[in-house]
Design a protein around this motif. Structure first.
Motif, PDB file in Angstrom:
ATOM      1  N   LEU A 109       1.000   7.373 -14.364  1.00 20.51           N
ATOM      2  CA  LEU A 109       1.945   6.906 -13.345  1.00 20.51           C
ATOM      3  C   LEU A 109       2.626   5.620 -13.800  1.00 20.51           C
ATOM      4  CD1 LEU A 109       0.107   7.423  -9.933  1.00 20.51           C
ATOM      5  CD2 LEU A 109       1.915   8.809 -10.936  1.00 20.51           C
ATOM      6  N   PRO A 110       3.810   5.347 -13.283  1.00 17.58           N
ATOM      7  CA  PRO A 110       4.448   4.050 -13.576  1.00 17.58           C
ATOM      8  C   PRO A 110       3.512   2.893 -13.234  1.00 17.58           C
ATOM      9  CG  PRO A 110       6.000   5.509 -12.483  1.00 17.58           C
ATOM     10  CD  PRO A 110       4.675   6.212 -12.457  1.00 17.58           C
ATOM     11  N   ARG A 111       3.633   1.817 -13.982  1.00 15.64           N
ATOM     12  CA  ARG A 111       2.633   0.748 -13.960  1.00 15.64           C
ATOM     13  C   ARG A 111       2.320   0.216 -12.549  1.00 15.64           C
ATOM     14  NH1 ARG A 111       0.732  -2.372 -17.980  1.00 15.64           N
ATOM     15  NH2 ARG A 111       2.276  -1.477 -19.395  1.00 15.64           N
ATOM     16  N   GLN A 112       3.342  -0.043 -11.751  1.00  8.72           N
ATOM     17  CA  GLN A 112       3.119  -0.681 -10.449  1.00  8.72           C
ATOM     18  C   GLN A 112       3.012   0.322  -9.301  1.00  8.72           C
ATOM     19  OE1 GLN A 112       2.435  -3.864 -10.402  1.00  8.72           O
ATOM     20  NE2 GLN A 112       2.869  -3.969 -12.608  1.00  8.72           N
ATOM     21  N   MET A 113       3.051   1.613  -9.601  1.00 15.48           N
ATOM     22  CA  MET A 113       3.064   2.599  -8.522  1.00 15.48           C
ATOM     23  C   MET A 113       1.663   2.860  -7.986  1.00 15.48           C
ATOM     24  SD  MET A 113       4.720   6.410  -8.383  1.00 15.48           S
ATOM     25  CE  MET A 113       6.369   5.728  -8.238  1.00 15.48           C
ATOM     26  N   THR A 114       1.567   2.946  -6.666  1.00 12.22           N
ATOM     27  CA  THR A 114       0.324   3.355  -6.011  1.00 12.22           C
ATOM     28  C   THR A 114       0.632   4.508  -5.076  1.00 12.22           C
ATOM     29  OG1 THR A 114       0.489   1.980  -4.007  1.00 12.22           O
ATOM     30  CG2 THR A 114      -0.363   0.918  -6.028  1.00 12.22           C
ATOM     31  N   LEU A 115      -0.423   5.087  -4.540  1.00 10.44           N
ATOM     32  CA  LEU A 115      -0.279   6.170  -3.569  1.00 10.44           C
ATOM     33  C   LEU A 115      -0.610   5.692  -2.161  1.00 10.44           C
ATOM     34  CD1 LEU A 115      -1.862   9.122  -5.612  1.00 10.44           C
ATOM     35  CD2 LEU A 115       0.519   8.336  -5.553  1.00 10.44           C
ATOM     36  N   ASP A 116      -0.490   4.397  -1.935  1.00  8.62           N
ATOM     37  CA  ASP A 116      -0.741   3.829  -0.607  1.00  8.62           C
ATOM     38  C   ASP A 116       0.131   4.523   0.434  1.00  8.62           C
ATOM     39  OD1 ASP A 116      -2.446   2.083  -1.807  1.00  8.62           O
ATOM     40  OD2 ASP A 116      -1.109   0.345  -1.694  1.00  8.62           O
ATOM     41  N   GLY A 117      -0.472   4.836   1.569  1.00  7.18           N
ATOM     42  CA  GLY A 117       0.269   5.439   2.667  1.00  7.18           C
ATOM     43  C   GLY A 117       0.314   6.950   2.650  1.00  7.18           C
ATOM     44  N   LEU A 118      -0.199   7.578   1.587  1.00 11.15           N
ATOM     45  CA  LEU A 118      -0.195   9.044   1.508  1.00 11.15           C
ATOM     46  C   LEU A 118      -1.555   9.604   1.914  1.00 11.15           C
ATOM     47  CD1 LEU A 118       1.706   9.869  -1.805  1.00 11.15           C
ATOM     48  CD2 LEU A 118       2.525  10.162   0.544  1.00 11.15           C
ATOM     49  N   ARG A 119      -1.518  10.559   2.819  1.00 14.40           N
ATOM     50  CA  ARG A 119      -2.733  11.287   3.186  1.00 14.40           C
ATOM     51  C   ARG A 119      -2.742  12.592   2.397  1.00 14.40           C
ATOM     52  NH1 ARG A 119      -3.991  12.143   9.410  1.00 14.40           N
ATOM     53  NH2 ARG A 119      -4.361   9.905   9.143  1.00 14.40           N
TER      54      ARG A 119
END
Length: 456
Positions: free
Chosen positions: A166-176
């Protein structure tokens, strides 16, 4: 010389086709083929969660160590993880014990070279010759025998590898996210990866018992995933098969997204980011005509190969493509992996969803799939596709479709059936064509009434 390797390694009923004797000789033959002098040769062995994996693993270890190769046991790991670890641990061979999406009664042996790629047909033929040959005279002496040891916590290396795609600063915050691991090889690494990236994770198919792999769960049985996505109002559902080299997606409405749609999403995204190494992607003859038309509409091509992710990858390597896959969900992104990787493909899709900030149902509906009908026609003997009467019917059916559709008739690589697939704009027409070709095969080759496997 017997032919052991099919379209994806050696596969068959455990302890009937895939016996300890066969696994022993495969280990010896593959070890002899790849053994080099001057250093300690090593092989890594992973497996899925089938009960028979213990038996086959033990026999393979005996085979490899008997020809002087050291063995590193990885335990339950996805096929793409074994391919990656073969390279990163500088092994001479990688082995995955799995029958993929098949039920627990089956098992198989997949081999990778030191570069992490599946073996070529030529190398497989050489190993087959060794399997049937006199191996006793080529065994290692008592001082040259190999050693075997289990590598603990190796799954963490694969988790970190997957996260780094994944791109360095990307997270999956907020995804269920609901993730279905098919009670298979990804039951630990997939939920852990998604959770560490910030997603809220609801995991199913993560209680393997040796018998329940792919049973009513996983990419070939998405009903449980669909139900759970709707029940938990999740943003996305992700389902792997038993060895996690393929993936399907369920959107927030509970609708299944197949590999063709996933390839379309990634092709469009990578085209916009100027990441495609060729103006298009590679898929098999089974991919929907709708995908081909969609790609053409955005200025991309579709190169088709025989069925099997190994053939897709061979074409990608030969012609410089970095994206390809199968309708069934084998998605190959050669920037990251040397084989289909269900978890990495899912993460790449999630990165598009996060970047666009749109629902999965909008991101993943690139085109309307044309009606497609597939029928499996069993036969008893002979070669139905060399029968003149059958070939005449196929030619006539192809002419009827003209440019409004496609007809694909091919033998299965794993069953004694002929697969008859037609697709086109006119569902009634393709239904008639499948009927005609199936009946011709059944009548000429002494089969029972063909059984149906239809989908659109």
């Amino acid at each position: 010389m017997l032919k052991y390797f099919g379209t994806d390694g050696i596969r068959g009923l455990a302890n009937r086709v895939i016996t300890p004797e066969l696994a022993l000789r495969v280990g010896q033959a593959a070890g002899l083929h790849f053994r080099s002098s001057g250093y300690r040769n090593r092989v890594v062995i992973g497996k899925d969660t089938r009960l028979s994996g213990y038996m086959i693993e033990t026999a393979l270890i005996a085979g490899f160590t008997s020809v002087g190769m050291d063995v590193l046991q990885l335990g339950p790991m996805p096929t793409p993880a074994v391919a990656m670890l073969t390279r990163s641990m500088r092994a001479d061979i990688g082995v995955m014990i799995s029958a993929s999406h098949n039920p627990y009664e089956d098992n198989g042996i997949k081999l990778f070279g030191r570069d992490g790629f599946k073996l070529s047909d030529t190398v497989e033929r050489k190993i087959e010759a060794l399997i049937d040959g006199p191996l006793q005279t080529r065994l290692a002496g008592p001082r040259e025998l190999g050693r075997a040891k289990r590598i603990e916590s190796v799954h963490a290396r694969y988790v970190e590898f997957a996260k780094r795609t994944l791109p360095r600063q990307m997270t999956l915050d907020g995804l269920r996210v609901v993730v279905d691991c098919a009670n298979g090889a990804a039951y630990r690494v997939a939920p852990e990866t998604l959770w560490e990236l910030g997603a809220e994770v609801i995991a199913i198919g993560v209680e393997p018992d040796g018998f329940n792999i792919n049973r009513d769960v996983g990419s070939t049985a998405p009903e449980s995933l669909v139900s759970k996505v709707r029940e938990r109002r999740a943003d996305i559902g992700i389902a792997f098969d038993g060895d996690a080299d393929r993936v399907i997606i369920v959107d927030e409405r509970g609708l299944v997204v197949d590999g063709d749609q996933l390839m379309a999403v990634m092709a469009r995204s990578w085209q916009q980011d100027e990441r495609l190494t060729q103006p298009g992607l590679v898929a098999t003859i089974m991919s929907n005509l709708g995908l081909e038309r969609y790609l053409a509409g955005i200025g991309l091509g579709l190169a088709r190969t025989a069925v099997g992710d190994r053939y897709v990858l061979e074409h990608m390597r030969a012609h410089g493509y970095n994206l390809g896959g199968e309708q069934s969900g084998h998605i190959i992104m050669s920037d990251y992996a040397t084989t289909g990787d269900g978890l990495v493909a899912a993460l790449q899709l999630l990165s598009v969803v996060k970047r666009l900030d749109r629902p999965v149902s909008e991101v993943c509906r690139c085109f309307e799939a044309l009606p497609q009908i597939l029928r499996n026609v069993p036969y008893r003997s002979g070669d139905p596709l060399r029968d003149k009467a059958v070939l005449d019917v196929i030619a006539a059916a192809t002419a009827r479709l003209d440019t409004s559709g496609r007809l694909v008739v091919r033998p299965s690589g794993t069953e004694t059936v002929i697969r008859v697939m037609a697709e086109g704009d006119d569902r009634d027409l393709i239904g008639d064509i499948v009927d005609e070709v199936s009946q011709a095969i059944a009548q000429r080759c002494g089969a029972q009434e063909p059984y149906r496997g239809l989908h659109s």
